[in-house]
Design a protein around this motif. Structure first.
Motif, short mmCIF file in Angstrom:
data_model
loop_
_atom_site.label_atom_id
_atom_site.label_comp_id
_atom_site.label_asym_id
_atom_site.label_seq_id
_atom_site.Cartn_x
_atom_site.Cartn_y
_atom_site.Cartn_z
N GLU A 1 -7.13 13.52 6.95
CA GLU A 1 -5.94 13.13 7.69
C GLU A 1 -4.73 13.81 7.07
O GLU A 1 -4.58 13.79 5.86
N ILE B 1 -3.98 17.08 8.01
CA ILE B 1 -4.10 18.50 8.31
C ILE B 1 -5.00 18.60 9.53
O ILE B 1 -5.94 17.82 9.69
N LEU C 1 -0.47 16.47 4.39
CA LEU C 1 -1.09 16.45 3.06
C LEU C 1 -0.03 16.50 1.98
O LEU C 1 -0.10 15.81 0.97
N ARG C 2 0.99 17.34 2.21
CA ARG C 2 2.06 17.45 1.22
C ARG C 2 2.79 16.13 1.07
O ARG C 2 3.18 15.73 -0.03
N GLN D 1 1.47 13.19 1.61
CA GLN D 1 0.59 12.26 0.89
C GLN D 1 0.54 12.59 -0.60
O GLN D 1 0.46 11.68 -1.44
N ALA D 2 0.57 13.88 -0.92
CA ALA D 2 0.48 14.26 -2.32
C ALA D 2 1.66 13.68 -3.10
O ALA D 2 1.56 13.43 -4.29
N LYS D 3 2.79 13.48 -2.41
CA LYS D 3 3.96 12.95 -3.10
C LYS D 3 4.02 11.44 -3.05
O LYS D 3 4.38 10.79 -4.01
N VAL E 1 -1.81 8.37 -1.05
CA VAL E 1 -2.75 8.48 0.06
C VAL E 1 -3.14 7.07 0.48
O VAL E 1 -3.84 6.39 -0.25
N VAL F 1 -3.15 21.21 -2.80
CA VAL F 1 -2.53 19.93 -2.41
C VAL F 1 -3.55 18.80 -2.39
O VAL F 1 -3.24 17.65 -2.69
N ARG G 1 -3.46 15.20 -4.24
CA ARG G 1 -3.72 13.93 -3.56
C ARG G 1 -4.72 13.09 -4.34
O ARG G 1 -4.55 11.88 -4.47
N GLN H 1 -3.54 11.15 -7.24
CA GLN H 1 -2.83 9.90 -6.96
C GLN H 1 -3.67 8.70 -7.36
O GLN H 1 -3.15 7.61 -7.58
#
Lengths: 366, 362
Positions: A184, A186, A326-327, A329-331, A334, B165, B169, B172
């Motif tokens: 999810e 991308i 994705l970017r 979520q990476a920050k 998720v 990336v 993720r 996290q």
């Protein structure tokens, strides 16, 4: 001495075990070089599977490609392949299958099931190229390209970066497609192949939203998407402003994308493009450096504007081939909640495009 | 000789891909794989340091000789037997999973029994050789394989389909409670040192301690690479769909200028070199421990039959085991072995480092 004799005897016996092709000789195999899957319009047997079988020839010459295409309708791909085995005299070998073509209808109706067979089979390579065939996959497979030396080689070569770096072709491989489909944030895309008489055109790309087919991008948008994906395929950029028209031959193209979510302000996406290039053709003569710098500034503006409008077109379809989600979520973590939050942000997000173009020169003319 | 020791350690670090340790960690990716890895790096380094330090006090002695003075027979013999079986099981499990890979990728039409049978024959031949020559074989096998490993890692990191990336993720989920299974699996990375129980006869442990920093550094690097790279290609959700995440990852790479384009065959070749070597080393150590337990010194007394008979039985059991279990239960068995290994390893290290103290006091 005795030991040596024993060793020689052992090796002589062991040599007999090196039969090469795993008990099935190469002349008892049919090499499938590409697979096409269409929708058959029959709900009972929805899969229309076509296999392109290479017919080996003693000489490999340009244009002397020889193949046979067989098709079958069935209720699954595995079933179709099994039934097709009774149509030929040899065993199928999928080890050389490098091209998988689908048509729109089958991807609309049976997206989830269609990939499973390909992913599960160990002999379908993860680096097999995927494409969408228009109007049908079978027609794409049946094309006999004039320059081809081996069946299906023309498509493979056009997707291969080392032989064709046209910026209108965005190759997609099976493993990457699968990852984009399942993840999810991308979304997948597929290049579109249209058959011509003796060749193909590949200059469009079709986007997906989640697992559903979405809009097709036109040629220029495809090129810009290619540049944004950092695929290393370079081309020319044409700039036209009033009377002044010129082409920039791109040497290197590098894009950095960043999702910025400031507090109390509207979220935006920062796209920073860095281009190095030469002027390839220009209507007017460029005598002075300030004229070159002027062209450089002009071109940067034009590129920024184009990229921005392409990004907005993609945004309107709701698809996210660049993986901006994705970017995010990476920050921000998720989780279901964040995915939903992003789905709300994405349709209204603002794109800020900045282009750093460096024109290195004007070629061998002023 | 110290360099051969590091090669064995390095070999163990790579063999864990064949053992599907990344799979165990990936299954726990949302609940504490990263913290477990951090813990296992600490545990692994400390254990190996204590062990090497302890065994360096007995130059040119193997574990059977060391235990001869330290432990009474009724403890020594069962303990050595048990250790020997643990070693043998490691080799069998590795070669079994590799045979499964060969069946899947290289030779699908061949019977699994035959593939495994031939591999077992190679192992029996190899592991009955002298320890010294096996150490030399380690040298050139690892040297042959490592450029290819470096090539694959380079290829992976520069691929167009590598998305850093995804790694961000999955990180996290770093702050989760660690769990035993992951710690046991990840600490396996550092287990290479334990082969010193026999190799100490040939390798001087004192020399090893000079470059001890290599173990935690290499271990951390390889663990991080082998755990994180598959995420970059397969994403954090879809990675759970694959049985061999590393095979699929490497299948995403294409060698444009190679004789073969599919990089996964290169990986199978590396696995072949390393898993056979690993099998030979572990079976040799197991065999030597077994001989030590029964006090058999074959070359001198002419009892050459024992290793062959013993390994013949082991080989038969390996094939039989592989034949009766399906792939799922096979990996389950490997997991049980992993979970058992960590306490046994700790027990062995403690025994070796604490028992001499008791003797001194007495």
């Amino acid at each position: 001495m005795n030991r040596k004799v024993a060793l020689v005897c052992t090796f002589a016996v062991l040599v007999g075990l090196l039969t090469g092709c795993a008990y099935k000789d190469i002349d008892k195999r049919f090499f499938v070089t590409s697979i096409g899957v269409d929708y058959s319009k029959n709900p009972q047997k929805p899969y229309h599977v076509s296999l392109k079988l290479a017919i080996p020839s003693p000489q490999v010459q340009p244009g002397k490609t020889n193949f046979q295409v067989i098709s079958e309708n069935a209720d699954s791909i595995a079933e179709a392949v099994r039934v097709m085995k009774s149509k030929v005299d040899k065993d199928f070998d999928f080890g050389h299958c490098r091209v998988l073509v689908f048509n729109k209808a089958i991807l609309r109706k049976h997206q989830a099931e269609v990939l499973n067979w390909f992913m599960r089979r160990r002999d379908i390579q993860g680096i097999a190229y995927m494409a969408l065939g228009e109007p049908t996959a079978e027609k794409v497979i049946r094309v006999k390209a004039k320059s081809e030396r081996l069946p299906s080689n023309a498509i493979i070569l056009s997707f291969d970066e080392t032989s064709n770096d046209s910026p209108y072709i965005i190759p997609e491989i099976l493993n990457d497609f699968y990852m984009r489909l399942r993840e999810e944030g991308i979304d997948p895309y597929l290049p579109v192949i249209q058959p011509l008489k003796d060749t193909y055109v590949i200059n469009k790309v079709v986007l997906f939203k989640g697992s559903r087919l979405s809009k097709e991008l036109n040629r220029d948008e495809t090129r810009i998407l290619n540049e944004l994906l950092n695929t290393g395929r370079r081309g020319q950029i044409n700039v036209k402003q009033g009377e002044n028209e010129f082409f920039v031959n791109v040497e290197s193209f590098n894009t950095k994308t960043k999702v910025v979510i400031p507090r109390n302000k509207k979220p935006y996406v920062n796209v920073h493009i860095k281009i190095d290039g030469y002027i390839e053709s220009s209507d007017k003569k460029i005598y002075h450096n300030y004229e070159l710098l002027e062209d450089q500034r002009l071109a940067s503006e034009v590129i920024s504007k184009r990229v921005k409008s392409t990004l907005e077109t993609i945004q309107k379809t709701g698809s996210d081939p660049l993986g901006l989600g994705l970017r995010y979520q990476a920050k921000h973590g998720v989780s279901e909640k964040n995915v939903k939050k992003w789905n709300k942000i994405y349709p209204h997000i603002h794109f800020k495009v900045k282009t750093d173009l460096k024109l290195r020169g004007t070629g061998i003319m002023y | 000789m110290a360099r051969y020791f590091y090669m064995i350690v390095f070999l163990n670090m790579f063999v864990h891909i064949i053992f599907n340790v990344p799979l165990i960690l990936i299954q726990h990716r949302f609940n504490g794989a990263v913290t477990s890895m951090a813990i296992s790096i600490v545990i692994g380094s400390i254990l190996s340091y204590i062990f090497i330090k302890a065994i360096s006090k007995y130059p040119y002695n193997g574990l059977p000789e060391i235990f001869m003075d330290l432990l009474p027979g009724y403890i020594r013999i069962p303990f050595l037997l048990f250790l020997s079986l643990m070693w043998i099981a490691a080799g069998s499990l590795a070669i079994g999973s590799f045979a499964y890979l060969v069946k899947l990728y290289v030779n699908p039409e061949m019977d699994l029994k035959i593939i495994l049978g031939f591999l077992v024959l190679v192992l029996i031949y190899g592991s009955t050789r002298g320890t010294q020559s096996i150490i030399y074989k380690t040298g050139f096998s690892v040297l042959t394989a490592s450029p290819f490993i470096a090539f694959i890692i380079y290829k992976a990191l520069t691929s167009d389909y590598f998305y850093p990336v995804h790694i961000k993720r999955v990180l996290q989920y770093s702050w989760e409670m660690p769990n035993y299974s992951s710690v046991a699996a990840a600490s396996y990375m550092f287990t290479g040192y334990i082969n010193l129980v026999i190799m100490n006869r040939n390798i001087q442990a004192k020399r090893i301690l000079k470059h001890f920093w290599l173990i935690p550094v290499l271990g951390t690097l390889i663990l991080v690479f082998t755990y994180l790279i598959p995420f970059g290609f397969l994403g954090i959700k879809s990675i759970g769909d694959f049985v061999f995440p590393w095979m699929v990852t490497v299948d995403t790479l294409r060698m444009e200028y190679g004789f073969i384009e599919r990089t996964s065959f290169l990986l199978v070749m590396i696995f072949m070199i390393l898993s056979i070597l690993f099998g030979i080393i572990t079976w040799n150590v197991g065999l030597e421990l077994m001989k030590g337990a029964f006090g058999i010194e074959d070359r001198k007394t002419g009892k050459r039959l024992f290793p062959l008979v013993f390994l013949g039985i082991v080989g038969f059991l390996t094939v039989y085991f592989q034949e009766t279990l399906n792939q799922r239960s096979y990996f389950e068995a490997a997991k049980i072995w992993f979970n058992l290994r960590l306490p046994v390893e700790i027990l062995l290290v403690l025994a070796l480092s604490l028992l001499p103290l008791r003797r001194k006091q007495a």
